[in-house]
Structures are given as structure tokens and as C-alpha cells.
Design a protein around this motif. Sequence first.
Motif, PDB file in Angstrom:
ATOM      1  N   ALA A 182       0.791  -1.284  -0.079  1.00  0.00           N
ATOM      2  CA  ALA A 182       0.006  -0.124  -0.026  1.00  0.00           C
ATOM      3  C   ALA A 182       0.837   1.262   0.078  1.00  0.00           C
ATOM      4  O   ALA A 182       1.932   1.173   0.357  1.00  0.00           O
ATOM      5  CB  ALA A 182      -0.883  -0.012   1.336  1.00  0.00           C
ATOM      6  N   VAL A 183       0.191   2.272  -0.279  1.00  0.00           N
ATOM      7  CA  VAL A 183       1.033   3.558  -0.361  1.00  0.00           C
ATOM      8  C   VAL A 183       0.148   4.318   0.731  1.00  0.00           C
ATOM      9  O   VAL A 183      -1.057   4.617   0.373  1.00  0.00           O
ATOM     10  CB  VAL A 183       1.113   4.340  -1.738  1.00  0.00           C
ATOM     11  N   ILE A 184       0.651   4.968   1.669  1.00  0.00           N
ATOM     12  CA  ILE A 184      -0.059   5.947   2.480  1.00  0.00           C
ATOM     13  C   ILE A 184       0.241   7.341   2.104  1.00  0.00           C
ATOM     14  O   ILE A 184       1.325   7.741   1.932  1.00  0.00           O
ATOM     15  CB  ILE A 184       0.170   5.488   4.081  1.00  0.00           C
ATOM     16  N   THR A 185      -0.878   8.174   2.278  1.00  0.00           N
ATOM     17  CA  THR A 185      -0.519   9.742   1.692  1.00  0.00           C
ATOM     18  C   THR A 185      -1.203  10.498   2.974  1.00  0.00           C
ATOM     19  O   THR A 185      -2.111  10.099   3.634  1.00  0.00           O
ATOM     20  CB  THR A 185      -0.958  10.046   0.427  1.00  0.00           C
ATOM     21  N   ALA A 186      -0.605  11.658   2.894  1.00  0.00           N
ATOM     22  CA  ALA A 186      -1.115  12.736   3.827  1.00  0.00           C
ATOM     23  C   ALA A 186      -0.823  14.059   3.243  1.00  0.00           C
ATOM     24  O   ALA A 186       0.215  14.141   2.389  1.00  0.00           O
ATOM     25  CB  ALA A 186      -0.636  12.590   5.247  1.00  0.00           C
ATOM     26  N   ALA A 187      -1.790  15.156   3.545  1.00  0.00           N
ATOM     27  CA  ALA A 187      -1.337  16.547   3.126  1.00  0.00           C
ATOM     28  C   ALA A 187      -0.250  16.965   4.251  1.00  0.00           C
ATOM     29  O   ALA A 187      -0.707  16.945   5.392  1.00  0.00           O
ATOM     30  CB  ALA A 187      -2.485  17.314   3.142  1.00  0.00           C
ATOM     31  N   GLY A 188       0.611  17.514   3.973  1.00  0.00           N
ATOM     32  CA  GLY A 188       1.698  18.228   4.789  1.00  0.00           C
ATOM     33  C   GLY A 188       1.740  19.617   4.492  1.00  0.00           C
ATOM     34  O   GLY A 188       1.150  20.269   3.508  1.00  0.00           O
ATOM     35  N   ALA A 189       2.456  20.248   5.507  1.00  0.00           N
ATOM     36  CA  ALA A 189       2.696  21.836   5.582  1.00  0.00           C
ATOM     37  C   ALA A 189       3.356  22.167   4.208  1.00  0.00           C
ATOM     38  O   ALA A 189       3.150  23.391   3.788  1.00  0.00           O
ATOM     39  CB  ALA A 189       3.508  22.171   6.864  1.00  0.00           C
ATOM     40  N   ARG A 190       4.332  21.388   3.674  1.00  0.00           N
ATOM     41  CA  ARG A 190       5.155  21.897   2.559  1.00  0.00           C
ATOM     42  C   ARG A 190       4.650  20.995   1.287  1.00  0.00           C
ATOM     43  O   ARG A 190       5.475  20.908   0.225  1.00  0.00           O
ATOM     44  CB  ARG A 190       6.532  21.378   2.954  1.00  0.00           C
ATOM     45  N   GLY A 191       3.430  20.561   1.325  1.00  0.00           N
ATOM     46  CA  GLY A 191       3.039  19.564   0.274  1.00  0.00           C
ATOM     47  C   GLY A 191       2.602  18.108   0.640  1.00  0.00           C
ATOM     48  O   GLY A 191       2.821  17.788   1.761  1.00  0.00           O
ATOM     49  N   PRO A 192       2.196  17.583  -0.412  1.00  0.00           N
ATOM     50  CA  PRO A 192       1.552  16.223   0.174  1.00  0.00           C
ATOM     51  C   PRO A 192       3.238  15.190   0.362  1.00  0.00           C
ATOM     52  O   PRO A 192       4.030  15.467  -0.189  1.00  0.00           O
ATOM     53  CB  PRO A 192       1.260  15.537  -1.346  1.00  0.00           C
ATOM     54  N   VAL A 193       2.774  14.270   1.076  1.00  0.00           N
ATOM     55  CA  VAL A 193       3.859  13.213   1.716  1.00  0.00           C
ATOM     56  C   VAL A 193       3.030  11.803   1.482  1.00  0.00           C
ATOM     57  O   VAL A 193       1.891  11.867   1.391  1.00  0.00           O
ATOM     58  CB  VAL A 193       4.272  13.522   2.987  1.00  0.00           C
ATOM     59  N   SER A 245      10.883  10.127   6.415  1.00  0.00           N
ATOM     60  CA  SER A 245      10.449  11.749   6.084  1.00  0.00           C
ATOM     61  C   SER A 245       9.121  12.283   6.241  1.00  0.00           C
ATOM     62  O   SER A 245       8.544  13.165   6.406  1.00  0.00           O
ATOM     63  CB  SER A 245      11.025  11.821   4.947  1.00  0.00           C
ATOM     64  N   SER A 246       7.902  11.250   6.185  1.00  0.00           N
ATOM     65  CA  SER A 246       6.532  11.329   5.931  1.00  0.00           C
ATOM     66  C   SER A 246       6.127  11.554   7.508  1.00  0.00           C
ATOM     67  O   SER A 246       4.885  11.833   7.646  1.00  0.00           O
ATOM     68  CB  SER A 246       5.797  10.282   5.345  1.00  0.00           C
ATOM     69  N   TRP A 247       6.700  10.925   8.592  1.00  0.00           N
ATOM     70  CA  TRP A 247       6.141  11.002   9.774  1.00  0.00           C
ATOM     71  C   TRP A 247       5.929  12.257  10.330  1.00  0.00           C
ATOM     72  O   TRP A 247       4.810  12.690  10.927  1.00  0.00           O
ATOM     73  CB  TRP A 247       7.082  10.466  10.773  1.00  0.00           C
ATOM     74  N   PRO A 248       6.546  13.524  10.171  1.00  0.00           N
ATOM     75  CA  PRO A 248       5.742  14.786  10.713  1.00  0.00           C
ATOM     76  C   PRO A 248       4.526  15.176  10.102  1.00  0.00           C
ATOM     77  O   PRO A 248       3.631  15.517  10.983  1.00  0.00           O
ATOM     78  CB  PRO A 248       6.965  15.726  10.277  1.00  0.00           C
ATOM     79  N   ALA A 249       4.322  14.799   8.936  1.00  0.00           N
ATOM     80  CA  ALA A 249       2.888  15.175   8.380  1.00  0.00           C
ATOM     81  C   ALA A 249       1.970  14.168   8.895  1.00  0.00           C
ATOM     82  O   ALA A 249       0.740  14.560   9.235  1.00  0.00           O
ATOM     83  CB  ALA A 249       2.961  15.189   6.919  1.00  0.00           C
TER      84      ALA A 249
END
Length: 169
Positions: A30-41, A67-71
Amino acid sequence: MTATPDLEAARPGSPELLRSVFRRHAAGVAVITAAGARGPVGFTATSLASVAAEPPLLSFGIGTGASSWPAVSAAEYVGVHVLGERQGELAMTFARSGADRFAPPTRWREGPEGVPVLDGVLAWAVCRVHARVPAGDHRIVIAEVVLGDPTGTGRPLLYHQGGFTGLRD
């Protein structure tokens, strides 16, 4: 007669032992995505699991050094995308450190709740995060499926023996 484990082959608990055991376990990708403060992660996950039907909960793991953890740690919603057997390159893109994961040829759009939604996957869901449970150097994210699309066609991508593969007939 029950097979007896080879106790001489058993090794003390270690990260290497865990990795060796799980190399033999085929897992969906799977790919997990989220909206981040600096763009998508986003990141590739083989830890996706169904947790409960009522309410509809799933879980996945993410390293706190990723690198995705903060978002993901701040996100109210995440996207979960089940990949098809021909999407090994997409899985590699989201697994590769330092890659611009949302640049072409990745096809995506902003979906509900601002969650990045990948195009052409077997299934996707937007999920509301319920909990982030500490687990060593990772967090187990538990999220409720709120909407999605399970109508993609094809067979699933699997991760086995350190590489991506498909089902065999």
C-alpha cells in the motif's frame, strides 16, 4: 506428525531475526499519503491491516524517523492506496528516500479532506486518524475508513523476499 522447528537455526531476538522471518511472509503493498505543511507526503507500507468492521478501522506502521512522519503525526486524515501487481515502480518511488514522490509519472489529485489520492490503484480510502500508538521506533496508526473506491481492476502487488511480485496461478 507435527514438524519440529529447527532450534539450532533459531537466533536470539534481534532486528535481523525479525527481518529474516518477515522476508518469508508475503504482504500486500500500500501507499499511505497525507497533506503536509510543505505539500503532499507519502510512503510505501507493507504493514496495512484490517482492525475492525464496526467501526471500520485499519492500521499501518510508520517509523518515527521517516520523512513522512511529521505530516502523518499531525494529519487528521490519511489516504490508503492498495497497489496492483503492475505498480512496482510506484511502490519503489514511494519507498525511495529523497524522491519527489508526487512528480510525474505519479498520477494523483487532491481528494476529500485535502488528502492526496493516487490514480489507477486497485482501491483507495480516505481515513480519519483515531490513534498513533507507540511501538519501538515506529508508531501504529489506527484510522477509520470514511470513504473510498474499491473498484480498481487487476491483481495485488505483493512484497516477498525483499522484492515486489504478483500472485502466481
